[in-house]
Design a protein around this motif. Structure first.
Motif, PDB file in Angstrom:
ATOM      1  N   LEU A  11     -31.878 -59.370 -10.590  1.00  0.00           N
ATOM      2  CA  LEU A  11     -32.881 -58.680 -11.400  1.00  0.00           C
ATOM      3  C   LEU A  11     -33.824 -57.928 -10.472  1.00  0.00           C
ATOM      4  O   LEU A  11     -34.546 -58.541  -9.686  1.00  0.00           O
ATOM      5  CB  LEU A  11     -33.698 -59.670 -12.232  1.00  0.00           C
ATOM      6  CG  LEU A  11     -32.983 -60.674 -13.122  1.00  0.00           C
ATOM      7  CD1 LEU A  11     -33.996 -61.491 -13.912  1.00  0.00           C
ATOM      8  CD2 LEU A  11     -32.019 -59.980 -14.054  1.00  0.00           C
ATOM      9  N   THR A  12     -33.826 -56.610 -10.557  1.00  0.00           N
ATOM     10  CA  THR A  12     -34.724 -55.770  -9.770  1.00  0.00           C
ATOM     11  C   THR A  12     -35.858 -55.346 -10.692  1.00  0.00           C
ATOM     12  O   THR A  12     -35.623 -54.662 -11.689  1.00  0.00           O
ATOM     13  CB  THR A  12     -33.987 -54.551  -9.204  1.00  0.00           C
ATOM     14  OG1 THR A  12     -32.903 -55.000  -8.383  1.00  0.00           O
ATOM     15  CG2 THR A  12     -34.908 -53.688  -8.368  1.00  0.00           C
ATOM     16  N   ILE A  13     -37.074 -55.747 -10.350  1.00  0.00           N
ATOM     17  CA  ILE A  13     -38.214 -55.574 -11.247  1.00  0.00           C
ATOM     18  C   ILE A  13     -39.164 -54.467 -10.781  1.00  0.00           C
ATOM     19  O   ILE A  13     -39.681 -54.505  -9.665  1.00  0.00           O
ATOM     20  CB  ILE A  13     -38.989 -56.897 -11.391  1.00  0.00           C
ATOM     21  CG1 ILE A  13     -38.065 -57.977 -11.970  1.00  0.00           C
ATOM     22  CG2 ILE A  13     -40.231 -56.719 -12.254  1.00  0.00           C
ATOM     23  CD1 ILE A  13     -38.704 -59.333 -12.110  1.00  0.00           C
ATOM     24  N   ILE A  52     -35.180 -53.715 -14.285  1.00  0.00           N
ATOM     25  CA  ILE A  52     -36.282 -53.845 -15.229  1.00  0.00           C
ATOM     26  C   ILE A  52     -37.265 -52.715 -14.936  1.00  0.00           C
ATOM     27  O   ILE A  52     -37.685 -52.521 -13.791  1.00  0.00           O
ATOM     28  CB  ILE A  52     -37.003 -55.206 -15.077  1.00  0.00           C
ATOM     29  CG1 ILE A  52     -36.010 -56.378 -15.078  1.00  0.00           C
ATOM     30  CG2 ILE A  52     -38.092 -55.344 -16.132  1.00  0.00           C
ATOM     31  CD1 ILE A  52     -35.190 -56.531 -16.317  1.00  0.00           C
ATOM     32  N   ARG A  53     -37.637 -51.991 -15.997  1.00  0.00           N
ATOM     33  CA  ARG A  53     -38.578 -50.870 -15.855  1.00  0.00           C
ATOM     34  C   ARG A  53     -39.805 -51.159 -16.714  1.00  0.00           C
ATOM     35  O   ARG A  53     -39.676 -51.446 -17.903  1.00  0.00           O
ATOM     36  CB  ARG A  53     -37.913 -49.575 -16.301  1.00  0.00           C
ATOM     37  CG  ARG A  53     -38.844 -48.404 -16.295  1.00  0.00           C
ATOM     38  CD  ARG A  53     -38.232 -47.078 -16.661  1.00  0.00           C
ATOM     39  NE  ARG A  53     -37.100 -47.156 -17.552  1.00  0.00           N
ATOM     40  CZ  ARG A  53     -36.041 -46.351 -17.472  1.00  0.00           C
ATOM     41  NH1 ARG A  53     -35.973 -45.433 -16.537  1.00  0.00           N
ATOM     42  NH2 ARG A  53     -35.061 -46.451 -18.337  1.00  0.00           N
ATOM     43  N   HIS A  54     -40.979 -51.072 -16.103  1.00  0.00           N
ATOM     44  CA  HIS A  54     -42.218 -51.247 -16.857  1.00  0.00           C
ATOM     45  C   HIS A  54     -42.593 -49.910 -17.493  1.00  0.00           C
ATOM     46  O   HIS A  54     -42.720 -48.908 -16.808  1.00  0.00           O
ATOM     47  CB  HIS A  54     -43.359 -51.738 -15.959  1.00  0.00           C
ATOM     48  CG  HIS A  54     -44.568 -52.119 -16.744  1.00  0.00           C
ATOM     49  ND1 HIS A  54     -44.696 -53.362 -17.314  1.00  0.00           N
ATOM     50  CD2 HIS A  54     -45.662 -51.413 -17.086  1.00  0.00           C
ATOM     51  CE1 HIS A  54     -45.839 -53.415 -17.975  1.00  0.00           C
ATOM     52  NE2 HIS A  54     -46.444 -52.238 -17.850  1.00  0.00           N
ATOM     53  N   ILE A  55     -42.753 -49.932 -18.796  1.00  0.00           N
ATOM     54  CA  ILE A  55     -43.228 -48.763 -19.537  1.00  0.00           C
ATOM     55  C   ILE A  55     -44.560 -49.170 -20.155  1.00  0.00           C
ATOM     56  O   ILE A  55     -44.607 -49.996 -21.065  1.00  0.00           O
ATOM     57  CB  ILE A  55     -42.217 -48.325 -20.618  1.00  0.00           C
ATOM     58  CG1 ILE A  55     -40.889 -47.932 -19.971  1.00  0.00           C
ATOM     59  CG2 ILE A  55     -42.781 -47.193 -21.452  1.00  0.00           C
ATOM     60  CD1 ILE A  55     -40.959 -46.742 -19.015  1.00  0.00           C
ATOM     61  N   VAL A  89     -45.053 -55.625 -20.821  1.00  0.00           N
ATOM     62  CA  VAL A  89     -45.873 -56.760 -20.380  1.00  0.00           C
ATOM     63  C   VAL A  89     -45.306 -57.208 -19.036  1.00  0.00           C
ATOM     64  O   VAL A  89     -44.286 -56.688 -18.581  1.00  0.00           O
ATOM     65  CB  VAL A  89     -45.850 -57.910 -21.412  1.00  0.00           C
ATOM     66  CG1 VAL A  89     -46.486 -57.470 -22.730  1.00  0.00           C
ATOM     67  CG2 VAL A  89     -44.448 -58.434 -21.643  1.00  0.00           C
ATOM     68  N   THR A  90     -45.921 -58.200 -18.421  1.00  0.00           N
ATOM     69  CA  THR A  90     -45.469 -58.602 -17.088  1.00  0.00           C
ATOM     70  C   THR A  90     -44.104 -59.268 -17.086  1.00  0.00           C
ATOM     71  O   THR A  90     -43.340 -59.116 -16.136  1.00  0.00           O
ATOM     72  CB  THR A  90     -46.482 -59.569 -16.444  1.00  0.00           C
ATOM     73  OG1 THR A  90     -46.655 -60.703 -17.294  1.00  0.00           O
ATOM     74  CG2 THR A  90     -47.814 -58.881 -16.217  1.00  0.00           C
ATOM     75  N   ASP A  91     -43.765 -59.999 -18.123  1.00  0.00           N
ATOM     76  CA  ASP A  91     -42.560 -60.821 -18.179  1.00  0.00           C
ATOM     77  C   ASP A  91     -41.359 -60.027 -18.689  1.00  0.00           C
ATOM     78  O   ASP A  91     -41.374 -59.515 -19.812  1.00  0.00           O
ATOM     79  CB  ASP A  91     -42.860 -62.004 -19.108  1.00  0.00           C
ATOM     80  CG  ASP A  91     -41.742 -63.013 -19.210  1.00  0.00           C
ATOM     81  OD1 ASP A  91     -40.609 -62.737 -18.793  1.00  0.00           O
ATOM     82  OD2 ASP A  91     -42.024 -64.108 -19.736  1.00  0.00           O
ATOM     83  N   SER A 120     -45.308 -59.449 -12.251  1.00  0.00           N
ATOM     84  CA  SER A 120     -44.028 -59.441 -12.966  1.00  0.00           C
ATOM     85  C   SER A 120     -42.977 -60.333 -12.332  1.00  0.00           C
ATOM     86  O   SER A 120     -42.167 -60.933 -13.037  1.00  0.00           O
ATOM     87  CB  SER A 120     -43.511 -58.009 -13.091  1.00  0.00           C
ATOM     88  OG  SER A 120     -44.390 -57.262 -13.908  1.00  0.00           O
ATOM     89  N   VAL A 121     -42.962 -60.449 -11.014  1.00  0.00           N
ATOM     90  CA  VAL A 121     -41.997 -61.340 -10.360  1.00  0.00           C
ATOM     91  C   VAL A 121     -42.274 -62.786 -10.756  1.00  0.00           C
ATOM     92  O   VAL A 121     -41.374 -63.502 -11.204  1.00  0.00           O
ATOM     93  CB  VAL A 121     -42.014 -61.160  -8.823  1.00  0.00           C
ATOM     94  CG1 VAL A 121     -41.213 -62.249  -8.131  1.00  0.00           C
ATOM     95  CG2 VAL A 121     -41.487 -59.776  -8.444  1.00  0.00           C
TER      96      VAL A 121
END
Length: 185
Positions: A11-13, A52-55, A89-91, A120-121
């Motif tokens: 998982l690449t965050i 994983i991409r934070h939007i 969100v962070t998770d 997030s990690v």
């Protein structure tokens, strides 16, 4: 030596362009190189990669949709066959289909890399463990930034990262460095 089973997903965050714009000093300057090495290692073996991409829901965020900060860093971007999940969100498990995606494929172990160590990690690793996934965090393939603590004391990026890793160690995740995973086959 640590061996990764076939069913482990990497998982690449949040390795997006916007994270490169944050001015605060950070730790692990080699993290992107280590992430790229791990991604190459997984791809060479046909193991599952998840990005994983934070939007952000905040229009002023470097991760706001529709602007360059939300895009993946080109050298760490997913290939067409790799899974991509978005979060706000962070998770990475919260409000996404990540858990189901892993279960449908019989994946019982996750290896987590990315940013930010205490954000997030850590949130994703805690949830992965709580959901029953064997969880590994690659300590030198994630990083964070300096931060002022609750008492008003400025903590270095190394301090923040090390405390996040201490929070996860043993109770939520096994901790390994990139070299251990690359030599474990």
């Amino acid at each position: 030596m640590h061996t990764i089973e076939l069913a482990a997903a990497l998982l690449t965050i949040d390795m997006q362009q916007g994270i490169q714009r944050l001015p605060t000093p950070r730790n692990n300057p080699q993290a992107e190189r280590h992430i790229a090495q791990l991604q190459q290692h997984w791809r060479a073996r046909g193991w599952p990669l998840v990005h994983i991409r934070h939007i952000s829901v905040d229009a002023d965020s470097v991760f706001a949709p529709g602007q360059s900060g939300a895009a993946f860093q080109p050298e760490l971007a997913p290939q067409a066959s790799e899974a991509v999940f978005e979060k706000n969100v962070t998770d990475a498990f919260c409000h996404s289909a990540l858990e189901r995606w892993l279960h449908v494929r019989g994946i019982a172990k996750v290896v987590i890399v990315g940013v930010a160590s205490e954000n997030s990690v850590e949130a994703t690793a805690r949830t992965a463990s709580n959901l029953g996934f064997a969880t590994v965090v690659v300590t030198d393939a994630c990083y964070t930034f300096g931060k002022t603590d609750f008492a008003g004391v400025l903590r270095s990026a190394d301090d923040v990262h090390n405390m996040a890793m201490a929070n996860l160690r043993d109770e939520y995740a096994q901790l390994h460095c990139t070299a251990e995973l690359l030599s474990g086959d």
